[in-house]
Design an enzyme around this catalytic site. Structure first.
Site, PDB file in Angstrom:
ATOM      1  N   TYR A 149      -5.866   5.854   5.740  1.00 41.98           N
ATOM      2  CA  TYR A 149      -5.332   5.034   6.831  1.00 41.98           C
ATOM      3  C   TYR A 149      -6.464   4.309   7.557  1.00 41.98           C
ATOM      4  O   TYR A 149      -6.357   3.138   7.890  1.00 41.98           O
ATOM      5  CB  TYR A 149      -4.548   5.898   7.830  1.00 41.98           C
ATOM      6  CG  TYR A 149      -3.278   6.504   7.273  1.00 41.98           C
ATOM      7  CD1 TYR A 149      -2.616   5.908   6.203  1.00 41.98           C
ATOM      8  CD2 TYR A 149      -2.730   7.656   7.818  1.00 41.98           C
ATOM      9  CE1 TYR A 149      -1.452   6.461   5.689  1.00 41.98           C
ATOM     10  CE2 TYR A 149      -1.564   8.213   7.311  1.00 41.98           C
ATOM     11  CZ  TYR A 149      -0.934   7.617   6.249  1.00 41.98           C
ATOM     12  OH  TYR A 149       0.212   8.154   5.742  1.00 41.98           O
TER      13      TYR A 149
ATOM     14  N   ARG B  59      -4.790  11.510   3.324  1.00 44.76           N
ATOM     15  CA  ARG B  59      -4.145  10.243   3.693  1.00 44.76           C
ATOM     16  C   ARG B  59      -4.758   9.659   4.965  1.00 44.76           C
ATOM     17  O   ARG B  59      -4.930   8.456   5.093  1.00 44.76           O
ATOM     18  CB  ARG B  59      -2.635  10.459   3.894  1.00 44.76           C
ATOM     19  CG  ARG B  59      -1.865  10.675   2.605  1.00 44.76           C
ATOM     20  CD  ARG B  59      -0.414  10.249   2.736  1.00 44.76           C
ATOM     21  NE  ARG B  59       0.290  10.859   3.837  1.00 44.76           N
ATOM     22  CZ  ARG B  59       0.954  12.011   3.782  1.00 44.76           C
ATOM     23  NH1 ARG B  59       0.985  12.695   2.652  1.00 44.76           N
ATOM     24  NH2 ARG B  59       1.608  12.471   4.830  1.00 44.76           N
TER      25      ARG B  59
ATOM     26  N   TYR C 278       6.723  -1.415   4.056  1.00 44.15           N
ATOM     27  CA  TYR C 278       8.157  -1.257   3.818  1.00 44.15           C
ATOM     28  C   TYR C 278       8.842  -0.632   5.032  1.00 44.15           C
ATOM     29  O   TYR C 278       8.197   0.014   5.869  1.00 44.15           O
ATOM     30  CB  TYR C 278       8.431  -0.504   2.507  1.00 44.15           C
ATOM     31  CG  TYR C 278       8.468   1.001   2.586  1.00 44.15           C
ATOM     32  CD1 TYR C 278       7.324   1.755   2.552  1.00 44.15           C
ATOM     33  CD2 TYR C 278       9.698   1.667   2.679  1.00 44.15           C
ATOM     34  CE1 TYR C 278       7.373   3.137   2.608  1.00 44.15           C
ATOM     35  CE2 TYR C 278       9.759   3.040   2.732  1.00 44.15           C
ATOM     36  CZ  TYR C 278       8.595   3.774   2.706  1.00 44.15           C
ATOM     37  OH  TYR C 278       8.655   5.138   2.769  1.00 44.15           O
TER      38      TYR C 278
END
Ligand SMILES: C[S@@+](CC[C@H](N)C(=O)[O-])C[C@H]1O[C@@H](n2cnc3c(N)ncnc32)[C@H](O)[C@@H]1O
Length: 270
Positions: A77, A73, A99
């Protein structure tokens, strides 16, 4: 309300949050930035929200592909940060939509805003409603009553964070402990949950009541609130949006000298 023209520049970067509950948590200000920007880049899970974004700005683009480009991840990023900046360098007003609260667990957007500011661009983050904000409301928790510690669950374990058990404790990403890549739908969290239980058990009794929490994602739905004993944690079913809340054991005692120095009468605190 023409927000984008306020600084008279040709380009800007504004990061906004959708909140947790579809449509209900989006602020008026965030909505205006979404509608008025030249380009909208979004990373949201909810299909209804994706549709809403496309409808409200036809120049909306999902960051899903960039987010799944690499195994780790952290590499995704970096790619997202660069993608956001590349769009800004095209001399346009860019709105990034994430979100929850867009500064909470959002390395790429924060890094992009920092870099854009360093490079002289107009860049900012607008606050949004985070999962923690929903938790305070749904579990009737006032972070000011005892103080509040809040950690990402894997970070909590690998750094052996010290717990002040007179505070509220909130652990994020508790359903994906130890996962640094993209978690599978049915991730088996048993090993992580067992390690978490062992660590927490240094501080709390195994019968201490804790809450596994999921805020409602849509209006008229109720949150999922599961009150369990700490020792039940390893057998629990988690999801990628589970957050763990652990209530304080007791109120912290006051330091007599400090009370005296501040001229506070302890009776006035109750
Ligand atoms: C990458 S973070 C995103 C946080 C988000 N930016 C925010 O402001 O809440 C993901 C973690 O947020 C928490 N989370 C996200 N959605 C949630 C929900 N509906 N209910 C409870 N916790 C949630 C969980 O701990 C989840 O593992």
């Amino acid at each position: 309300m023409p927000l984008l023209s306020q600084d008279n520049k040709m380009s800007s970067l504004v990061v906004v949050g959708t909140g947790i509950k579809f449509a209900s948590h989006l602020t008026t200000e965030a909505k205006i930035y979404i509608q008025q920007s030249n380009k909208v880049l979004y990373l949201v899970n909810d299909p209804a929200m994706k549709e809403w974004l496309q409808k409200n700005n036809p120049n909306s683009e999902s960051l899903d592909e960039v987010y799944s480009r690499y195994f780790l991840r952290i590499h995704c990023y970096r790619a997202i940060k660069n993608y956001i900046l590349d769009n800004l360098y095209k001399n346009q007003h860019v709105c990034v939509v994430l979100y929850g609260h867009p500064a909470v667990f959002s390395q790429p957007a924060l890094a992009a805003v920092h870099q854009a500011k360093r490079e002289g661009y107009y860049a900012k983050i607008l606050p949004g409603i985070s999962a923690e904000d929903c938790l305070f409301a749904d579990l009737l928790v006032d972070p000011g009553s005892h103080g509040c510690q809040s950690f990402e669950a894997t970070d909590f374990l690998i750094r052996r964070r010290q717990v002040d058990f007179s505070c509220h404790l909130i652990l994020w990403q508790v359903g994906v402990i130890g996962v640094l890549n993209h978690p599978k739908e049915a991730h088996d969290n048993t090993k992580g949950a067992k390690l978490l239980f062992d660590y927490l058990n240094n501080y709390y009794d195994s019968k201490h009541k804790v809450t596994l929490y999921e805020a409602a994602l849509y209006p008229h739905f109720e949150p999922t609130i599961e009150r369990i004993m700490l020792k039940q944690l390893p057998k629990q079913k988690f999801s990628a949006i589970s957050t763990l809340y652990i209530p304080p054991i007791h109120q912290a005692s006051c330091d007599e000298e400090m009370l005296k120095a501040l001229g506070i009468n302890i009776a006035d605190l109750q």
